[in-house]
Design an enzyme around this catalytic site. Structure first.
Site, PDB file in Angstrom:
ATOM      1  N   ASN A  48       0.827  -1.216   0.000  1.00  0.00           N
ATOM      2  CA  ASN A  48       0.000   0.000   0.000  1.00  0.00           C
ATOM      3  C   ASN A  48       0.860   1.264   0.000  1.00  0.00           C
ATOM      4  OD1 ASN A  48      -2.413  -1.550   0.249  1.00  0.00           O
ATOM      5  ND2 ASN A  48      -1.986  -1.802   2.429  1.00  0.00           N
ATOM      6  N   HIS A 134     -14.073  -1.309   6.559  1.00  0.00           N
ATOM      7  CA  HIS A 134     -12.935  -1.977   7.193  1.00  0.00           C
ATOM      8  C   HIS A 134     -13.267  -2.490   8.602  1.00  0.00           C
ATOM      9  CE1 HIS A 134      -8.776  -2.234   8.839  1.00  0.00           C
ATOM     10  NE2 HIS A 134      -8.440  -2.429   7.587  1.00  0.00           N
ATOM     11  N   GLU A 178     -15.900   4.368   3.669  1.00  0.00           N
ATOM     12  CA  GLU A 178     -14.521   4.548   3.204  1.00  0.00           C
ATOM     13  C   GLU A 178     -14.523   5.412   1.951  1.00  0.00           C
ATOM     14  OE1 GLU A 178     -12.165   0.940   2.929  1.00  0.00           O
ATOM     15  OE2 GLU A 178     -13.264   0.049   4.591  1.00  0.00           O
ATOM     16  N   SER A 182     -11.123  -0.558   0.544  1.00  0.00           N
ATOM     17  CA  SER A 182      -9.793  -1.144   0.592  1.00  0.00           C
ATOM     18  C   SER A 182      -9.682  -2.452  -0.185  1.00  0.00           C
ATOM     19  CB  SER A 182      -9.360  -1.365   2.036  1.00  0.00           C
ATOM     20  OG  SER A 182     -10.230  -2.274   2.681  1.00  0.00           O
ATOM     21  N   ASP A 207     -13.257   7.141   6.053  1.00  0.00           N
ATOM     22  CA  ASP A 207     -11.949   6.533   6.273  1.00  0.00           C
ATOM     23  C   ASP A 207     -11.225   6.627   4.930  1.00  0.00           C
ATOM     24  OD1 ASP A 207      -9.838   4.683   6.241  1.00  0.00           O
ATOM     25  OD2 ASP A 207     -10.814   3.361   7.694  1.00  0.00           O
ATOM     26  N   HIS A 210      -7.114   4.681   1.778  1.00  0.00           N
ATOM     27  CA  HIS A 210      -6.642   4.381   0.423  1.00  0.00           C
ATOM     28  C   HIS A 210      -6.911   5.500  -0.576  1.00  0.00           C
ATOM     29  CE1 HIS A 210      -5.614   0.265   1.508  1.00  0.00           C
ATOM     30  NE2 HIS A 210      -6.686   0.317   2.273  1.00  0.00           N
ATOM     31  N   LYS A 239       0.101   4.134   4.625  1.00  0.00           N
ATOM     32  CA  LYS A 239      -0.025   3.708   3.236  1.00  0.00           C
ATOM     33  C   LYS A 239       0.727   4.704   2.347  1.00  0.00           C
ATOM     34  CE  LYS A 239      -3.516   0.649   4.626  1.00  0.00           C
ATOM     35  NZ  LYS A 239      -4.799   0.519   5.301  1.00  0.00           N
TER      36      LYS A 239
END
Ligand SMILES: *Cc1c(COP(=O)(O)O)cnc(C)c1O
Length: 381
Positions: A48, A134, A178, A182, A207, A210, A239
């Protein structure tokens, strides 16, 4: 009652029987997207480290300098003596990156979610979570003691019906999703989410683990959907930001409240100076060079075109195989070709959707992307 050891062995045998046991594979990450595993040098599509900054000389130097200046560890929780001078600098950088008044750094992204959600919601309140969010978002929601409800992944009709059925009876209401998912790589529809949050008098939290480093010159999902009103943006330093630690960005009062009340903040040692130093350097490199943050998505799209898959919308591309054994076999075949793509199995993803999850990072050579696309097309046949 069995002995503890017999108990553990029985549990492991059961996981093994279902193809779900997990084992560590010692891996040495080399400069760029390369790793060394089992004596072989492989090109990784499973890190990541989206911008390839974990091995950037300036980031490493900043970590070393921070350790020299302030020690190898923080020595105590932030509220006691662990608030070394780099923390304020790091939080300032994060708030500027996210366009918020302030930020709070935690020991990890996991710690940020399990500390933040219970600070904002409790018994009598409602936390509504995207079904594919997540594990640490779910953990935070459960820990809060609030009522917890799922809505179908990215499905605004599903969210609306949960809110219509349950919002009125609750105290405060927090919606959590998110920015970039992810395991699937798709984006949350933040504008629609923020409109529903407004209509049902709820707060919206994302979140962005990513999304930072990948969307909107690296600034993440809120900058990608500038019209959406997002109350809280959580993320990780581990990440694209090439370090370790987690954070939440929001208004000054919200951040002050977290620093007083979030248990994983109050009762956990502050981030090591080296981690803070590295993250500051990574943010500086990323914001100075928009081409860098464009690289992961460019590579992901090159791959989805060549592999004849739906166009990537982030640096993550899933290739769903179904059962765990098929995904593990696919991983082994790609490894034979010199590629590291780790199979992802339940409970990380829903049963029946074991997959290869490819991540695209700045240093991957374009020819290698074309080559892995050919291999992935062969797997499908
Ligand atoms: C990785 C990840 C986290 C956890 O962050 P860490 O800093 O690794 O603890 C949280 N949320 C999502 C979506 C993640 O992918």
């Amino acid at each position: 009652m069995p002995s503890l050891d017999a108990f553990a062995r029985a549990k492991l045998a059961d996981l093994d029987g279902r193809g779900l046991s997990r084992a560590l594979a010692p891996t040495r990450r080399l400069a760029g997207p390369w790793v060394e595993r089992g004596g072989r040098r492989l090109l990784s599509f499973s890190c990541n480290d989206y911008l390839g900054l974990t091995h950037h000389p300036a980031v490493i130097e900043a970590a070393v300098k921070a350790a020299r200046d302030f020690g190898a560890g923080a020595g105590a929780s932030r509220l006691v003596t662990g608030d070394h001078p780099l923390m304020a600098e790091l939080e300032e950088r994060l708030a500027a990156l996210k366009g918020t008044q302030d930020a709070c750094v935690f020991a990890s992204g996991y710690a940020a979610n399990i500390g933040t959600i219970p600070t904002l919601a409790g018994p009598g309140d409602l936390v509504v979570v995207d079904a594919l969010a997540h594990a640490c978002i779910w953990a935070g929601a459960q820990l809060s003691g609030a009522q917890v409800a799922a809505f179908a992944h990215n499905d605004m009709d599903s969210l609306r019906s949960v809110l219509a059925a349950r919002r009125a009876a609750a105290g405060v209401c927090l919606i959590v999703t998110e920015g970039v998912f992810s395991m699937d790589g798709d984006l949350a529809p933040l504008l629609a989410l923020s409109r529903l949050a407004e209509a049902y008098d709820a707060w919206l939290m994302t979140d962005d683990a990513h999304a930072v480093g990948v969307l909107a010159d690296g600034r993440g999902s809120s900058a990608h959907f500038p019209q959406a009103k997002v109350d809280l943006q959580m993320g990780t330093l581990s990440k694209a930001l090439a370090s370790q630690g987690g954070y939440v960005c929001g208004s000054r009062a919200v951040i002050d409240l977290l620093k007083s009340r979030a248990r994983s903040f109050v009762y956990s040692t502050g981030l090591a100076p080296s981690a803070a130093g590295a993250a500051i350097a990574a943010i500086d490199l990323m914001t100075a060079d928009p081409a860098l943050a464009a690289a992961p998505l460019q590579r992901a799209r090159r791959f989805t075109r060549a592999a004849n898959l739906p166009e990537a919308s982030s640096a993550i591309v899933p290739v769903v195989m179904g059962d765990p054994g098929t995904a593990l076999n696919a991983q082994a075949r790609l490894e034979d070709e010199g590629f590291l793509v780790v199979a992802i199995r339940p409970p990380t993803v829903p049963v029946g959707t074991s997959r290869l999850r490819l991540t695209f990072t700045a240093g991957q050579p374009e020819e290698a992307i074309d080559q892995i696309a050919r291999e992935v097309r062969k797997l499908a046949n």
